[in-house]
Write a protein that holds these residues in place. Structure first.
Motif, short mmCIF file in Angstrom:
data_model
loop_
_atom_site.label_atom_id
_atom_site.label_comp_id
_atom_site.label_asym_id
_atom_site.label_seq_id
_atom_site.Cartn_x
_atom_site.Cartn_y
_atom_site.Cartn_z
N PRO A 129 0.81 -1.22 0.00
CA PRO A 129 0.00 0.00 0.00
C PRO A 129 0.85 1.28 0.00
CG PRO A 129 -0.51 -1.42 1.90
CD PRO A 129 0.54 -2.10 1.12
N GLU A 130 2.06 1.21 0.59
CA GLU A 130 2.87 2.44 0.65
C GLU A 130 3.38 2.85 -0.73
OE1 GLU A 130 5.40 -0.97 0.98
OE2 GLU A 130 3.59 -0.45 2.09
N GLY A 131 3.45 1.89 -1.67
CA GLY A 131 3.94 2.21 -3.03
C GLY A 131 2.82 2.63 -3.97
N LEU A 132 1.60 2.70 -3.46
CA LEU A 132 0.44 3.04 -4.31
C LEU A 132 -0.06 4.45 -3.95
CD1 LEU A 132 -1.44 -0.39 -4.04
CD2 LEU A 132 -0.11 0.45 -5.99
N PRO A 133 -0.72 5.15 -4.82
CA PRO A 133 -1.11 4.73 -6.17
C PRO A 133 0.03 4.83 -7.17
CG PRO A 133 -1.88 6.96 -5.75
CD PRO A 133 -1.24 6.49 -4.49
N LEU A 134 -0.05 3.97 -8.18
CA LEU A 134 0.86 4.08 -9.31
C LEU A 134 0.25 5.01 -10.36
CD1 LEU A 134 1.88 0.33 -9.66
CD2 LEU A 134 3.33 2.22 -8.90
N ILE A 135 1.11 5.57 -11.19
CA ILE A 135 0.63 6.51 -12.22
C ILE A 135 0.86 5.92 -13.61
CG2 ILE A 135 0.83 8.86 -13.15
CD1 ILE A 135 1.99 9.77 -10.50
N SER A 136 -0.13 6.08 -14.45
CA SER A 136 -0.06 5.60 -15.84
C SER A 136 1.05 6.30 -16.63
CB SER A 136 -1.41 5.89 -16.52
OG SER A 136 -1.28 5.80 -17.92
N THR A 137 1.67 5.56 -17.56
CA THR A 137 2.67 6.17 -18.45
C THR A 137 2.12 6.32 -19.87
OG1 THR A 137 3.53 3.92 -18.79
CG2 THR A 137 4.72 5.32 -17.23
N TYR A 138 0.81 6.25 -20.01
CA TYR A 138 0.24 6.24 -21.38
C TYR A 138 0.34 7.59 -22.08
CZ TYR A 138 -2.84 5.18 -25.27
OH TYR A 138 -3.35 4.99 -26.52
N CYS A 139 0.06 8.67 -21.35
CA CYS A 139 0.07 9.99 -22.01
C CYS A 139 1.47 10.60 -21.88
CB CYS A 139 -0.97 10.90 -21.35
SG CYS A 139 -0.90 12.60 -21.97
N PRO A 140 2.23 10.72 -22.99
CA PRO A 140 3.60 11.24 -22.90
C PRO A 140 3.65 12.66 -22.37
CG PRO A 140 3.15 10.34 -25.11
CD PRO A 140 1.85 10.38 -24.38
N SER A 141 2.55 13.40 -22.58
CA SER A 141 2.52 14.77 -22.10
C SER A 141 2.46 14.81 -20.57
CB SER A 141 1.29 15.45 -22.71
OG SER A 141 1.27 16.78 -22.36
N VAL A 142 1.70 13.89 -19.99
CA VAL A 142 1.61 13.81 -18.52
C VAL A 142 2.95 13.35 -17.95
CG1 VAL A 142 0.49 12.64 -16.59
CG2 VAL A 142 -0.89 13.49 -18.49
N ILE A 143 3.62 12.43 -18.64
CA ILE A 143 4.95 11.99 -18.18
C ILE A 143 5.86 13.22 -18.05
CG2 ILE A 143 7.05 10.71 -18.77
CD1 ILE A 143 5.41 8.60 -20.09
N ARG A 144 5.89 14.02 -19.12
CA ARG A 144 6.80 15.17 -19.11
C ARG A 144 6.38 16.23 -18.10
NH1 ARG A 144 9.53 15.76 -25.01
NH2 ARG A 144 9.78 13.55 -25.29
N LEU A 145 5.08 16.40 -17.96
CA LEU A 145 4.58 17.38 -16.98
C LEU A 145 5.06 16.98 -15.57
CD1 LEU A 145 2.61 19.83 -16.56
CD2 LEU A 145 0.89 18.13 -15.97
N ILE A 146 4.95 15.69 -15.26
CA ILE A 146 5.38 15.22 -13.93
C ILE A 146 6.90 15.36 -13.80
CG2 ILE A 146 5.56 13.16 -12.45
CD1 ILE A 146 2.76 12.36 -13.48
N GLN A 147 7.62 15.00 -14.84
CA GLN A 147 9.09 15.11 -14.76
C GLN A 147 9.54 16.54 -14.48
OE1 GLN A 147 9.81 13.38 -18.68
NE2 GLN A 147 11.00 11.74 -17.73
N ILE A 148 8.80 17.51 -15.04
CA ILE A 148 9.22 18.91 -14.90
C ILE A 148 8.59 19.57 -13.66
CG2 ILE A 148 9.12 21.21 -15.97
CD1 ILE A 148 9.20 19.75 -18.70
N ASN A 149 7.27 19.40 -13.48
CA ASN A 149 6.58 20.16 -12.43
C ASN A 149 6.36 19.39 -11.13
OD1 ASN A 149 6.41 22.29 -14.15
ND2 ASN A 149 4.18 22.39 -14.22
#
Ligand code: SF4
Ligand code: SF4
Length: 435
Positions: A129-149
Protein backbone atom coordinates in the motif's frame (compact mmCIF):
# COMPACT_ATOMS: atom_id res chain seq x y z
CA UNK A 1 15.46 17.43 -27.22
CA UNK A 2 12.93 17.42 -30.08
CA UNK A 3 9.42 18.61 -29.41
CA UNK A 4 6.23 17.54 -31.14
CA UNK A 5 5.40 21.12 -32.09
CA UNK A 6 6.93 23.66 -34.44
CA UNK A 7 6.52 27.37 -35.06
CA UNK A 8 5.76 28.90 -38.44
CA UNK A 9 7.37 32.28 -37.81
CA UNK A 10 5.88 33.94 -40.91
CA UNK A 11 2.37 33.33 -39.53
CA UNK A 12 3.11 34.57 -35.97
CA UNK A 13 1.75 38.06 -35.19
CA UNK A 14 3.32 38.13 -31.74
CA UNK A 15 -0.06 38.46 -30.02
CA UNK A 16 1.25 36.46 -27.00
CA UNK A 17 -2.07 34.69 -26.35
CA UNK A 18 -0.35 31.29 -26.57
CA UNK A 19 2.15 32.01 -23.81
CA UNK A 20 -0.64 32.35 -21.25
CA UNK A 21 -1.95 28.81 -21.76
CA UNK A 22 1.37 26.97 -21.57
CA UNK A 23 1.40 24.91 -18.33
CA UNK A 24 5.19 24.93 -18.00
CA UNK A 25 5.95 28.53 -19.13
CA UNK A 26 7.85 27.13 -22.11
CA UNK A 27 7.00 30.03 -24.47
CA UNK A 28 8.25 33.56 -25.00
CA UNK A 29 7.41 36.25 -27.53
CA UNK A 30 10.63 38.08 -28.35
CA UNK A 31 11.03 40.69 -31.07
CA UNK A 32 7.43 40.09 -32.05
CA UNK A 33 7.74 36.33 -32.68
CA UNK A 34 7.00 33.33 -30.51
CA UNK A 35 9.76 30.96 -29.45
CA UNK A 36 9.65 27.68 -27.51
CA UNK A 37 12.05 26.48 -24.82
CA UNK A 38 12.24 22.77 -25.79
CA UNK A 39 13.48 21.63 -22.35
CA UNK A 40 10.27 22.91 -20.77
CA UNK A 41 7.71 21.96 -23.43
CA UNK A 42 5.50 18.96 -22.53
CA UNK A 43 3.87 18.76 -25.99
CA UNK A 44 0.38 19.22 -24.60
CA UNK A 45 -0.73 21.12 -27.71
CA UNK A 46 -2.53 23.86 -25.75
CA UNK A 47 -0.65 26.53 -27.72
CA UNK A 48 -1.77 24.95 -31.01
CA UNK A 49 -5.39 25.13 -29.85
CA UNK A 50 -4.99 28.77 -28.83
CA UNK A 51 -3.29 30.12 -31.96
CA UNK A 52 -5.89 31.29 -34.47
CA UNK A 53 -3.22 32.14 -37.05
CA UNK A 54 -1.94 28.56 -37.26
CA UNK A 55 1.56 29.73 -36.37
CA UNK A 56 2.09 26.70 -34.13
CA UNK A 57 1.74 23.28 -35.72
CA UNK A 58 2.35 19.61 -34.99
CA UNK A 59 5.93 18.79 -35.94
CA UNK A 60 4.94 15.79 -38.06
CA UNK A 61 6.48 14.01 -41.03
CA UNK A 62 5.22 14.55 -44.56
CA UNK A 63 2.32 12.13 -44.95
CA UNK A 64 1.94 12.63 -48.72
CA UNK A 65 5.57 11.61 -49.20
CA UNK A 66 5.27 8.59 -46.91
CA UNK A 67 2.00 7.44 -48.47
CA UNK A 68 3.44 7.68 -51.97
CA UNK A 69 6.03 5.01 -51.20
CA UNK A 70 5.50 1.43 -52.39
CA UNK A 71 4.49 0.08 -49.04
CA UNK A 72 3.73 2.16 -46.00
CA UNK A 73 3.44 0.40 -42.73
CA UNK A 74 1.45 2.08 -40.00
CA UNK A 75 0.86 1.66 -36.29
CA UNK A 76 -2.26 3.60 -35.37
CA UNK A 77 -3.29 5.13 -32.08
CA UNK A 78 -6.68 3.79 -30.88
CA UNK A 79 -8.19 7.26 -31.46
CA UNK A 80 -7.59 6.76 -35.21
CA UNK A 81 -10.17 3.98 -35.53
CA UNK A 82 -13.07 6.05 -34.21
CA UNK A 83 -12.57 9.13 -36.37
CA UNK A 84 -15.12 8.31 -39.01
CA UNK A 85 -18.86 7.78 -38.92
CA UNK A 86 -20.00 4.29 -38.09
CA UNK A 87 -16.51 2.91 -37.72
CA UNK A 88 -15.63 1.09 -34.58
CA UNK A 89 -14.36 -1.96 -36.36
CA UNK A 90 -10.57 -1.94 -36.80
CA UNK A 91 -10.69 -4.96 -39.13
CA UNK A 92 -12.87 -3.11 -41.60
CA UNK A 93 -10.67 -0.06 -41.22
CA UNK A 94 -7.60 -2.21 -41.97
CA UNK A 95 -9.14 -3.51 -45.18
CA UNK A 96 -9.93 0.07 -46.24
CA UNK A 97 -6.32 1.03 -45.50
CA UNK A 98 -5.19 -1.81 -47.74
CA UNK A 99 -7.25 -0.33 -50.57
CA UNK A 100 -5.18 2.81 -50.12
CA UNK A 101 -1.92 0.81 -50.29
CA UNK A 102 -1.29 0.95 -46.54
CA UNK A 103 -0.48 -1.91 -44.24
CA UNK A 104 -1.27 -1.70 -40.53
CA UNK A 105 -0.34 -3.77 -37.49
CA UNK A 106 -3.73 -3.63 -35.74
CA UNK A 107 -3.79 -7.24 -34.38
CA UNK A 108 -0.48 -6.65 -32.60
CA UNK A 109 -1.72 -3.28 -31.32
CA UNK A 110 -4.71 -4.96 -29.74
CA UNK A 111 -2.48 -7.65 -28.18
CA UNK A 112 0.01 -5.04 -26.93
CA UNK A 113 -2.71 -3.13 -25.05
CA UNK A 114 -3.80 -6.38 -23.38
CA UNK A 115 -0.20 -7.21 -22.41
CA UNK A 116 0.29 -3.66 -21.05
CA UNK A 117 -2.94 -3.73 -19.01
CA UNK A 118 -1.94 -7.13 -17.63
CA UNK A 119 1.57 -5.91 -16.72
CA UNK A 120 0.11 -2.89 -14.91
CA UNK A 121 -2.34 -5.12 -13.02
CA UNK A 122 0.53 -7.38 -11.90
CA UNK A 123 2.60 -4.38 -10.78
CA UNK A 124 -0.30 -3.03 -8.71
CA UNK A 125 -0.81 -6.45 -7.10
CA UNK A 126 2.90 -6.72 -6.22
CA UNK A 127 3.22 -3.25 -4.64
CA UNK A 128 2.47 -2.75 -0.97
CA UNK A 129 0.00 0.00 0.00
CA UNK A 130 2.87 2.44 0.65
CA UNK A 131 3.94 2.21 -3.03
CA UNK A 132 0.44 3.04 -4.31
CA UNK A 133 -1.11 4.73 -6.17
CA UNK A 134 0.86 4.08 -9.31
CA UNK A 135 0.63 6.51 -12.22
CA UNK A 136 -0.06 5.60 -15.84
CA UNK A 137 2.67 6.17 -18.45
CA UNK A 138 0.24 6.24 -21.38
CA UNK A 139 0.07 9.99 -22.01
CA UNK A 140 3.60 11.24 -22.90
CA UNK A 141 2.52 14.77 -22.10
CA UNK A 142 1.61 13.81 -18.52
CA UNK A 143 4.95 11.99 -18.18
CA UNK A 144 6.80 15.17 -19.11
CA UNK A 145 4.58 17.38 -16.98
CA UNK A 146 5.38 15.22 -13.93
CA UNK A 147 9.09 15.11 -14.76
CA UNK A 148 9.22 18.91 -14.90
CA UNK A 149 6.58 20.16 -12.43
CA UNK A 150 6.15 17.26 -9.95
CA UNK A 151 9.60 15.61 -9.85
CA UNK A 152 8.95 13.92 -6.50
CA UNK A 153 6.19 11.83 -8.14
CA UNK A 154 8.36 10.15 -10.80
CA UNK A 155 8.88 7.09 -8.59
CA UNK A 156 5.15 6.37 -8.90
CA UNK A 157 5.17 5.72 -12.64
CA UNK A 158 4.40 2.13 -13.63
CA UNK A 159 7.37 0.51 -15.34
CA UNK A 160 5.48 -0.21 -18.58
CA UNK A 161 6.39 1.22 -21.96
CA UNK A 162 3.84 2.78 -24.29
CA UNK A 163 1.65 -0.03 -25.70
CA UNK A 164 2.21 1.54 -29.13
CA UNK A 165 5.95 0.86 -28.82
CA UNK A 166 5.18 -2.64 -27.50
CA UNK A 167 2.87 -3.28 -30.48
CA UNK A 168 5.69 -2.63 -32.93
CA UNK A 169 8.12 -4.75 -30.90
CA UNK A 170 5.58 -7.63 -30.87
CA UNK A 171 5.02 -7.30 -34.58
CA UNK A 172 8.78 -7.34 -35.27
CA UNK A 173 9.27 -10.42 -33.03
CA UNK A 174 6.35 -12.28 -34.63
CA UNK A 175 7.05 -11.47 -38.27
CA UNK A 176 10.82 -10.98 -38.23
CA UNK A 177 10.31 -7.88 -40.36
CA UNK A 178 12.40 -4.76 -39.99
CA UNK A 179 10.42 -2.24 -42.12
CA UNK A 180 10.11 1.37 -41.01
CA UNK A 181 6.87 2.00 -39.12
CA UNK A 182 4.89 5.25 -39.12
CA UNK A 183 2.83 6.16 -36.07
CA UNK A 184 -0.54 7.78 -36.71
CA UNK A 185 -0.82 10.05 -33.72
CA UNK A 186 -3.57 12.13 -32.14
CA UNK A 187 -1.26 14.77 -30.65
CA UNK A 188 2.18 16.37 -30.58
CA UNK A 189 3.04 14.34 -27.46
CA UNK A 190 2.83 11.07 -29.37
CA UNK A 191 4.82 12.58 -32.24
CA UNK A 192 7.47 13.41 -29.63
CA UNK A 193 7.21 9.79 -28.42
CA UNK A 194 8.72 8.78 -31.77
CA UNK A 195 11.26 11.61 -31.93
CA UNK A 196 12.60 11.55 -28.37
CA UNK A 197 10.99 8.79 -26.29
CA UNK A 198 11.21 8.59 -22.51
CA UNK A 199 12.47 5.42 -20.84
CA UNK A 200 14.12 4.00 -23.99
CA UNK A 201 17.03 5.19 -26.08
CA UNK A 202 15.21 5.04 -29.42
CA UNK A 203 11.64 4.56 -30.58
CA UNK A 204 10.74 1.39 -32.47
CA UNK A 205 8.94 3.66 -34.95
CA UNK A 206 10.58 5.96 -37.47
CA UNK A 207 7.96 8.47 -38.58
CA UNK A 208 4.94 10.14 -37.03
CA UNK A 209 1.99 11.87 -38.66
CA UNK A 210 -1.22 13.29 -37.28
CA UNK A 211 -4.51 11.42 -37.51
CA UNK A 212 -6.16 14.39 -39.21
CA UNK A 213 -3.76 14.34 -42.17
CA UNK A 214 -4.18 10.61 -42.77
CA UNK A 215 -7.97 10.53 -42.45
CA UNK A 216 -8.35 13.64 -44.62
CA UNK A 217 -6.17 12.01 -47.25
CA UNK A 218 -8.13 8.75 -47.14
CA UNK A 219 -11.42 10.61 -47.52
CA UNK A 220 -10.06 12.79 -50.33
CA UNK A 221 -8.71 9.67 -52.09
CA UNK A 222 -12.21 8.19 -52.19
CA UNK A 223 -11.44 5.39 -49.73
CA UNK A 224 -14.72 4.53 -48.09
CA UNK A 225 -13.89 5.09 -44.47
CA UNK A 226 -16.97 7.14 -43.79
CA UNK A 227 -19.72 4.59 -44.42
CA UNK A 228 -21.57 3.11 -41.44
CA UNK A 229 -20.74 -0.55 -40.88
CA UNK A 230 -22.13 -3.23 -38.62
CA UNK A 231 -20.37 -3.30 -35.26
CA UNK A 232 -17.83 -6.09 -35.33
CA UNK A 233 -16.99 -8.58 -32.62
CA UNK A 234 -13.51 -9.31 -31.32
CA UNK A 235 -11.32 -7.59 -28.86
CA UNK A 236 -12.02 -3.86 -28.84
CA UNK A 237 -10.69 -3.24 -25.33
CA UNK A 238 -7.78 -1.16 -26.62
CA UNK A 239 -10.07 1.31 -28.42
CA UNK A 240 -11.36 2.43 -25.01
CA UNK A 241 -7.89 3.70 -24.07
CA UNK A 242 -8.64 6.73 -26.23
CA UNK A 243 -11.37 7.76 -23.79
CA UNK A 244 -10.83 8.82 -20.18
CA UNK A 245 -11.25 5.80 -17.90
CA UNK A 246 -10.77 3.13 -20.59
CA UNK A 247 -7.26 2.23 -19.48
CA UNK A 248 -8.28 2.00 -15.79
CA UNK A 249 -11.20 -0.31 -16.68
CA UNK A 250 -8.89 -2.52 -18.72
CA UNK A 251 -6.35 -2.75 -15.87
CA UNK A 252 -9.08 -3.40 -13.27
CA UNK A 253 -10.50 -6.20 -15.44
CA UNK A 254 -7.11 -7.97 -15.42
CA UNK A 255 -6.42 -7.52 -11.68
CA UNK A 256 -6.90 -10.43 -9.28
CA UNK A 257 -8.31 -8.12 -6.61
CA UNK A 258 -10.72 -5.18 -6.79
CA UNK A 259 -8.78 -1.95 -7.27
CA UNK A 260 -9.62 1.72 -6.78
CA UNK A 261 -8.69 3.94 -9.70
CA UNK A 262 -9.02 7.64 -10.52
CA UNK A 263 -9.16 8.80 -14.13
CA UNK A 264 -8.95 12.45 -15.10
CA UNK A 265 -8.68 14.27 -18.41
CA UNK A 266 -7.57 17.80 -19.24
CA UNK A 267 -4.53 19.63 -17.95
CA UNK A 268 -6.31 21.49 -15.18
CA UNK A 269 -7.79 18.32 -13.69
CA UNK A 270 -4.47 16.53 -14.12
CA UNK A 271 -2.56 19.27 -12.28
CA UNK A 272 -5.18 19.44 -9.50
CA UNK A 273 -5.00 15.67 -9.02
CA UNK A 274 -1.19 15.59 -9.01
CA UNK A 275 -1.16 18.38 -6.43
CA UNK A 276 -3.48 16.32 -4.20
CA UNK A 277 -1.24 13.29 -4.66
CA UNK A 278 1.78 15.40 -3.70
CA UNK A 279 -0.03 16.48 -0.54
CA UNK A 280 -0.72 12.84 0.36
CA UNK A 281 -4.50 13.14 0.03
CA UNK A 282 -5.09 10.08 -2.18
CA UNK A 283 -4.82 7.31 0.36
CA UNK A 284 -6.49 4.05 -0.64
CA UNK A 285 -6.17 4.73 -4.39
CA UNK A 286 -4.35 2.04 -6.42
CA UNK A 287 -4.02 3.55 -9.86
CA UNK A 288 -4.14 6.99 -11.45
CA UNK A 289 -4.84 7.54 -15.12
CA UNK A 290 -4.26 11.10 -16.32
CA UNK A 291 -4.73 12.42 -19.84
CA UNK A 292 -3.63 15.90 -20.88
CA UNK A 293 -6.53 16.30 -23.32
CA UNK A 294 -10.19 16.88 -22.62
CA UNK A 295 -12.10 13.54 -22.63
CA UNK A 296 -8.84 11.65 -23.33
CA UNK A 297 -6.93 11.06 -26.58
CA UNK A 298 -10.06 11.66 -28.66
CA UNK A 299 -9.57 15.29 -27.52
CA UNK A 300 -6.01 15.41 -28.92
CA UNK A 301 -5.28 18.38 -31.16
CA UNK A 302 -4.22 16.12 -34.06
CA UNK A 303 -7.61 14.42 -34.51
CA UNK A 304 -10.06 15.27 -37.26
CA UNK A 305 -13.42 14.36 -35.75
CA UNK A 306 -15.30 16.18 -32.99
CA UNK A 307 -14.35 14.69 -29.63
CA UNK A 308 -17.99 14.71 -28.63
CA UNK A 309 -19.00 12.56 -31.59
CA UNK A 310 -16.14 10.11 -31.04
CA UNK A 311 -17.17 9.93 -27.39
CA UNK A 312 -20.69 9.05 -28.48
CA UNK A 313 -19.32 6.41 -30.84
CA UNK A 314 -17.17 4.86 -28.13
CA UNK A 315 -20.13 4.81 -25.76
CA UNK A 316 -21.85 2.40 -28.13
CA UNK A 317 -18.98 -0.02 -28.55
CA UNK A 318 -19.59 -3.47 -27.14
CA UNK A 319 -16.50 -4.36 -25.17
CA UNK A 320 -15.76 -7.76 -23.69
CA UNK A 321 -13.49 -7.15 -20.68
CA UNK A 322 -12.52 -10.77 -20.06
CA UNK A 323 -10.07 -12.57 -22.32
CA UNK A 324 -10.65 -15.81 -24.21
CA UNK A 325 -8.35 -18.75 -23.32
CA UNK A 326 -6.37 -18.13 -26.46
CA UNK A 327 -5.92 -14.42 -25.65
CA UNK A 328 -4.95 -15.29 -22.06
CA UNK A 329 -2.30 -17.69 -23.24
CA UNK A 330 -0.78 -15.13 -25.64
CA UNK A 331 -0.85 -12.35 -23.03
CA UNK A 332 0.83 -14.51 -20.33
CA UNK A 333 3.50 -15.61 -22.78
CA UNK A 334 4.38 -12.06 -23.84
CA UNK A 335 4.14 -10.82 -20.27
CA UNK A 336 6.77 -13.37 -19.22
CA UNK A 337 9.03 -12.21 -22.06
CA UNK A 338 9.20 -8.70 -20.52
CA UNK A 339 8.71 -7.07 -23.95
CA UNK A 340 6.39 -4.46 -22.36
CA UNK A 341 8.99 -3.04 -19.93
CA UNK A 342 10.54 0.41 -20.09
CA UNK A 343 14.24 -0.11 -20.64
CA UNK A 344 15.19 2.68 -18.20
CA UNK A 345 13.26 4.18 -15.28
CA UNK A 346 11.66 7.57 -15.90
CA UNK A 347 13.61 10.36 -14.25
CA UNK A 348 12.81 13.89 -13.09
CA UNK A 349 13.85 16.63 -15.47
CA UNK A 350 15.62 19.48 -13.81
CA UNK A 351 14.32 22.90 -14.85
CA UNK A 352 17.19 24.79 -16.45
CA UNK A 353 19.53 25.74 -13.57
CA UNK A 354 20.28 29.47 -13.16
CA UNK A 355 23.98 28.60 -13.20
CA UNK A 356 26.01 25.38 -13.33
CA UNK A 357 27.91 26.51 -10.23
CA UNK A 358 25.76 26.14 -7.10
CA UNK A 359 27.15 29.22 -5.32
CA UNK A 360 26.65 31.35 -8.43
CA UNK A 361 23.15 29.92 -8.88
CA UNK A 362 22.27 31.09 -5.34
CA UNK A 363 23.54 34.59 -6.13
CA UNK A 364 21.42 34.64 -9.28
CA UNK A 365 18.40 33.37 -7.37
CA UNK A 366 18.71 36.31 -4.96
CA UNK A 367 19.04 38.69 -7.91
CA UNK A 368 15.99 37.11 -9.52
CA UNK A 369 13.89 37.53 -6.37
CA UNK A 370 15.02 41.16 -6.11
CA UNK A 371 14.04 41.87 -9.73
CA UNK A 372 10.74 40.05 -9.27
CA UNK A 373 9.95 42.06 -6.12
CA UNK A 374 10.18 45.25 -8.17
CA UNK A 375 7.91 44.04 -10.98
CA UNK A 376 4.14 44.73 -10.79
CA UNK A 377 3.08 41.04 -10.28
CA UNK A 378 0.12 41.28 -12.62
CA UNK A 379 1.40 38.79 -15.23
CA UNK A 380 0.01 40.89 -18.09
CA UNK A 381 2.20 39.21 -20.75
CA UNK A 382 3.09 42.50 -22.50
CA UNK A 383 6.79 41.79 -21.99
CA UNK A 384 6.42 38.59 -24.05
CA UNK A 385 6.78 36.40 -20.97
CA UNK A 386 3.99 34.35 -19.41
CA UNK A 387 4.53 35.88 -15.95
CA UNK A 388 6.52 38.53 -14.08
CA UNK A 389 8.51 35.70 -12.52
CA UNK A 390 9.47 34.40 -15.97
CA UNK A 391 10.70 37.90 -16.92
CA UNK A 392 12.79 38.09 -13.73
CA UNK A 393 14.29 34.70 -14.57
CA UNK A 394 15.03 35.74 -18.16
CA UNK A 395 16.77 38.92 -16.92
CA UNK A 396 19.18 37.03 -14.64
CA UNK A 397 19.88 34.58 -17.45
CA UNK A 398 20.82 37.53 -19.65
CA UNK A 399 17.83 37.00 -21.94
CA UNK A 400 16.05 40.30 -21.31
CA UNK A 401 15.92 43.60 -19.43
CA UNK A 402 13.67 44.63 -16.56
CA UNK A 403 12.50 47.46 -18.85
CA UNK A 404 10.90 44.85 -21.15
CA UNK A 405 8.11 45.33 -18.61
CA UNK A 406 6.00 48.24 -19.85
CA UNK A 407 5.46 49.52 -16.29
CA UNK A 408 9.21 49.53 -15.59
CA UNK A 409 9.76 51.15 -18.98
CA UNK A 410 7.24 53.88 -18.12
CA UNK A 411 9.01 54.47 -14.77
CA UNK A 412 12.33 54.70 -16.59
CA UNK A 413 10.92 57.20 -19.10
CA UNK A 414 9.57 59.36 -16.21
CA UNK A 415 12.99 59.19 -14.54
CA UNK A 416 14.72 60.20 -17.75
CA UNK A 417 12.22 63.02 -18.32
CA UNK A 418 12.82 64.27 -14.76
CA UNK A 419 16.59 64.13 -15.29
CA UNK A 420 16.30 66.05 -18.57
CA UNK A 421 14.07 68.68 -16.90
CA UNK A 422 16.51 68.98 -14.03
CA UNK A 423 19.51 69.26 -16.31
CA UNK A 424 17.84 71.89 -18.46
CA UNK A 425 17.03 73.94 -15.32
CA UNK A 426 20.75 73.83 -14.56
CA UNK A 427 21.80 75.29 -17.94
CA UNK A 428 24.20 78.28 -17.80
CA UNK A 429 22.52 81.65 -17.12
CA UNK A 430 23.89 82.98 -20.36
CA UNK A 431 21.52 80.63 -22.24
CA UNK A 432 18.56 81.62 -20.08
CA UNK A 433 18.75 85.36 -20.70
CA UNK A 434 15.69 87.02 -22.20
CA UNK A 435 15.98 88.12 -25.79
S1 SF4 B 1 2.89 22.30 -26.43
FE1 SF4 B 1 2.16 22.80 -24.35
S2 SF4 B 1 4.04 22.85 -23.10
FE2 SF4 B 1 4.69 22.97 -25.26
S3 SF4 B 1 4.91 25.18 -25.68
FE3 SF4 B 1 2.80 24.54 -26.30
S4 SF4 B 1 1.52 24.96 -24.49
FE4 SF4 B 1 3.67 24.95 -23.79
S1 SF4 C 1 -4.26 12.70 -23.72
FE1 SF4 C 1 -3.74 11.45 -25.48
S2 SF4 C 1 -3.96 12.85 -27.21
FE2 SF4 C 1 -3.76 14.13 -25.38
S3 SF4 C 1 -1.57 14.58 -25.14
FE3 SF4 C 1 -2.02 12.73 -23.93
S4 SF4 C 1 -1.55 11.03 -25.32
FE4 SF4 C 1 -1.80 12.86 -26.58
Amino acid sequence: MTTGIKVQLSACRGCARCIKVCPTEAMRVLDGKVMIIPELCVDCGECIRKCEDRAILINEDNWRLLASQDSTLIAADPAFYVQTRGYNCPEVFSSRLKEAGLEDITPWTSLAFDVTAYAIAKEIEKRGPEGLPLISTYCPSVIRLIQINYPELVGRFVSVDSPLETAVSLWREDTGRGDDVTLIAPCPAKVALVRSPEGRSKSSMKYAVSIQNVVRDLLAGGVEVDQPVEPCGGDLRYLLWSLRGGEAKHVAAFCDRPIRTISVAGLRNTMDLLRELELGRLEGVDYIECRACDLGCIGGVGNLESRFLTHLRLDHIDVEWSMTDQESEAVSRWYESGIWKLSAPLKARQRLPLDQDLGQAMVRLREMNQIYAELPHIDCGSCGRPSCKALAEDVVRGNGEATDCIFKLRERIYELAREVAELSSRSPHAFNRKR
